[in-house]
Write an enzyme that holds these catalytic residues in place. Structure first.
Site, PDB file in Angstrom:
ATOM      1  N   ARG A   1      27.574 -15.937 -45.274  1.00  0.00           N
ATOM      2  CA  ARG A   1      27.004 -15.611 -46.593  1.00  0.00           C
ATOM      3  C   ARG A   1      27.459 -14.226 -47.043  1.00  0.00           C
ATOM      4  NH1 ARG A   1      21.302 -16.183 -46.416  1.00  0.00           N
ATOM      5  NH2 ARG A   1      21.565 -18.324 -47.107  1.00  0.00           N
TER       6      ARG A   1
ATOM      7  N   LYS B   1      22.611 -22.767 -41.488  1.00  0.00           N
ATOM      8  CA  LYS B   1      21.547 -23.739 -41.189  1.00  0.00           C
ATOM      9  C   LYS B   1      21.374 -24.714 -42.365  1.00  0.00           C
ATOM     10  CE  LYS B   1      18.556 -20.366 -40.353  1.00  0.00           C
ATOM     11  NZ  LYS B   1      19.480 -19.206 -40.461  1.00  0.00           N
ATOM     12  N   THR B   2      21.285 -24.152 -43.573  1.00  0.00           N
ATOM     13  CA  THR B   2      21.131 -24.998 -44.760  1.00  0.00           C
ATOM     14  C   THR B   2      22.393 -25.831 -44.985  1.00  0.00           C
ATOM     15  OG1 THR B   2      19.740 -23.280 -45.698  1.00  0.00           O
ATOM     16  CG2 THR B   2      20.548 -24.952 -47.230  1.00  0.00           C
TER      17      THR B   2
ATOM     18  N   ASP C   1      13.157 -25.685 -44.597  1.00  0.00           N
ATOM     19  CA  ASP C   1      13.710 -24.356 -44.333  1.00  0.00           C
ATOM     20  C   ASP C   1      12.542 -23.440 -43.977  1.00  0.00           C
ATOM     21  OD1 ASP C   1      15.578 -22.386 -44.121  1.00  0.00           O
ATOM     22  OD2 ASP C   1      15.947 -22.154 -46.265  1.00  0.00           O
TER      23      ASP C   1
ATOM     24  N   THR D   1      14.527 -18.645 -38.646  1.00  0.00           N
ATOM     25  CA  THR D   1      15.165 -17.425 -38.166  1.00  0.00           C
ATOM     26  C   THR D   1      14.418 -16.925 -36.933  1.00  0.00           C
ATOM     27  OG1 THR D   1      13.773 -16.316 -39.780  1.00  0.00           O
ATOM     28  CG2 THR D   1      16.080 -16.606 -40.366  1.00  0.00           C
TER      29      THR D   1
HETATM   30  P1  ADP Z   1      21.297 -20.237 -43.646  1.00  0.00           P
HETATM   31  O1  ADP Z   1      20.637 -21.506 -44.113  1.00  0.00           O
HETATM   32  O2  ADP Z   1      21.531 -20.206 -42.160  1.00  0.00           O
HETATM   33  O3  ADP Z   1      20.621 -19.005 -44.155  1.00  0.00           O
HETATM   34  P2  ADP Z   1      23.487 -21.117 -45.323  1.00  0.00           P
HETATM   35  O4  ADP Z   1      23.758 -22.476 -44.769  1.00  0.00           O
HETATM   36  O5  ADP Z   1      22.732 -21.046 -46.614  1.00  0.00           O
HETATM   37  O6  ADP Z   1      22.775 -20.203 -44.240  1.00  0.00           O
HETATM   38  O7  ADP Z   1      24.900 -20.388 -45.456  1.00  0.00           O
HETATM   39  C1  ADP Z   1      25.143 -19.403 -46.410  1.00  0.00           C
HETATM   40  C2  ADP Z   1      26.498 -19.621 -47.050  1.00  0.00           C
HETATM   41  O8  ADP Z   1      27.504 -19.342 -46.101  1.00  0.00           O
HETATM   42  C3  ADP Z   1      26.742 -21.067 -47.487  1.00  0.00           C
HETATM   43  O9  ADP Z   1      26.386 -21.262 -48.827  1.00  0.00           O
HETATM   44  C4  ADP Z   1      28.220 -21.256 -47.299  1.00  0.00           C
HETATM   45  O10 ADP Z   1      28.918 -20.872 -48.447  1.00  0.00           O
HETATM   46  C5  ADP Z   1      28.555 -20.289 -46.185  1.00  0.00           C
HETATM   47  N1  ADP Z   1      28.680 -20.964 -44.884  1.00  0.00           N
HETATM   48  C6  ADP Z   1      27.710 -21.093 -43.939  1.00  0.00           C
HETATM   49  N2  ADP Z   1      28.168 -21.725 -42.851  1.00  0.00           N
HETATM   50  C7  ADP Z   1      29.467 -22.011 -43.102  1.00  0.00           C
HETATM   51  C8  ADP Z   1      30.498 -22.650 -42.348  1.00  0.00           C
HETATM   52  N3  ADP Z   1      30.274 -23.111 -41.109  1.00  0.00           N
HETATM   53  N4  ADP Z   1      31.722 -22.757 -42.897  1.00  0.00           N
HETATM   54  C9  ADP Z   1      31.955 -22.272 -44.143  1.00  0.00           C
HETATM   55  N5  ADP Z   1      31.027 -21.656 -44.907  1.00  0.00           N
HETATM   56  C10 ADP Z   1      29.795 -21.521 -44.398  1.00  0.00           C
END
Ligand code: ADP
Length: 354
Positions: A233, A80-81, A125, A174
């Site tokens: 992650r 998402k981030t 977020d 989430t």
């Molecule tokens: P969320 O915001 O959903 O908790 P993040 O965007 O922070 O998740 O993702 C966590 C980590 O996973 C990121 O820092 C990145 O390294 C990896 N990641 C997430 N999505 C992808 C993707 N589509 N392709 C490659 N790496 C990804």
């Protein structure tokens, strides 16, 4: 002030760092930043979501209009981030990052809104943690790019009406279920991120091992992917641990055996569950005879916040059918019992596995 960071997407550098104020998420390390894709074309998986976002970006560019607001939902660590940080780069605009947990009153979000440049992005977020007063305050901002802000109290109260520059709000949660309908409806796009396939995670592990300059075999990358609970992650975390292990105990190269030994040492089992995931299932089995039991009762017994279980532990267990939700609470499935090594007729007997 709840401001966390602002950066210009052209330089690509987060000015204030991606500091999360949520105590469950530690401030990311340099490696986290290295491993996070910086452009959408570096993102793996989530193809449907990816394509829809690309179309929306292209259309807004062609028409010279501000991109519509986007809400992402899904378990933690699925991107998402990453989407929220890549989108402004595609648009060539700036990004401000806020966290719903720190938005307690309209004054906390006001600086983000007034400082948003035309066409820029504000990312909130954990938007479900934002206070109701903030939520109601941003409705006119999202719809008409205006806010009514009240200064002072009682007879001295004065309301000023500000015009804002058009911006794009990206929200991440989430818990889509607890976002109010009026807020949800103000997002033009609502995108759900699902768990990644083993193939997609393997691709992420291989790419990131290269970024970390660590030799790895494809089979070893698959081993890591298999044990990452569908979550990039976790795949990154596992890769970094396996790499440490390879540097300390092997010749720095990640073979399938090195990967397995390293993950076993951390208590990561064949389904990718760690000791905390298993403790959750075991508590339901041992203390509550396998369920059904309310998640709050399990959380109290384990001495953890129910939100941690709901957000971070349960989604994968539900998805892999180790756990089910019933009207009377959570229940460990036969598959779950088998995985833990419990005898369904004797919950007091210690599990035979792990
Ligand atoms: P969320 O915001 O959903 O908790 P993040 O965007 O922070 O998740 O993702 C966590 C980590 O996973 C990121 O820092 C990145 O390294 C990896 N990641 C997430 N999505 C992808 C993707 N589509 N392709 C490659 N790496 C990804």
């Amino acid at each position: 002030m709840a401001r966390e960071s602002i950066y210009n997407s052209e330089s690509g550098e987060p000015g204030g760092g991606f500091g999360y104020q949520d105590d469950r998420r530690l401030a990311p390390s340099e490696e986290d930043i290295l491993l996070r894709p910086t452009r959408m074309d570096q993102m793996v998986g989530q193809r449907d979501v990816y394509e829809r976002i690309r179309i929306a970006i292209e259309a807004s560019r062609k028409r010279g209009e501000t991109l519509g607001h986007i809400l992402f939902d899904g378990p933690p660590g699925l991107g998402k981030t990453t989407f929220a940080t890549c989108i402004p780069r595609e648009l060539g605009t700036t990004l401000q990052i806020a966290n719903g947990a720190t938005l307690k009153a309209p004054k906390d979000i006001l600086p983000y809104l007034t400082q948003a440049e035309k066409g820029s992005v504000i990312f909130i977020d954990e938007i479900h943690r934002m206070q109701k007063s903030v939520e109601e305050f941003i409705y006119p901002a999202m719809e008409d790019f205006r806010v009514d802000y009240t200064f002072g109290e009682g007879v001295n109260a004065r309301t000023l009406n500000f015009a804002l520059k058009p911006f794009t709000l990206i929200g991440a949660t989430t818990r889509t279920g607890i976002i109010s309908a009026p807020l949800r409806d103000r997002f033009q796009m609502r995108e759900h991120l699902d768990f990644y396939s083993v193939e997609e995670l393997t691709e992420i592990v291989l790419r990131n091992a290269e970024k970390l300059q660590t030799p790895i075999s494809r089979t070893a990358a698959e081993e890591i992917a298999h044990r990452s609970r569908g979550t990039p992650r976790l795949a990154n975390n596992r890769l970094r641990w396996v790499r440490d292990y390879a540097d300390a105990r092997a010749d720095g190269k990640i073979s399938p055996q090195v990967a397995l030994d390293a993950m076993q040492m951390q208590g990561i089992d064949s389904l990718g569950l760690d000791s905390f995931d298993r403790k959750f299932l075991e508590t339901i089995c041992r203390v509550f005879a396998g369920g059904p039991v309310g998640v709050e009762a399990v959380a109290h017994t384990m001495n953890v916040a129910p939100d941690t279980l709901i957000d971070e532990v349960e989604p994968f267990l539900l998805r892999s059918e180790l756990l089910i939700r019933t009207p009377r609470g959570r229940k460990v499935t036969e598959k779950g019992l088998e995985h833990l090594g419990f005898d369904p007729d004797r919950f007091d007997a210690p599990p035979t596995l792990f």
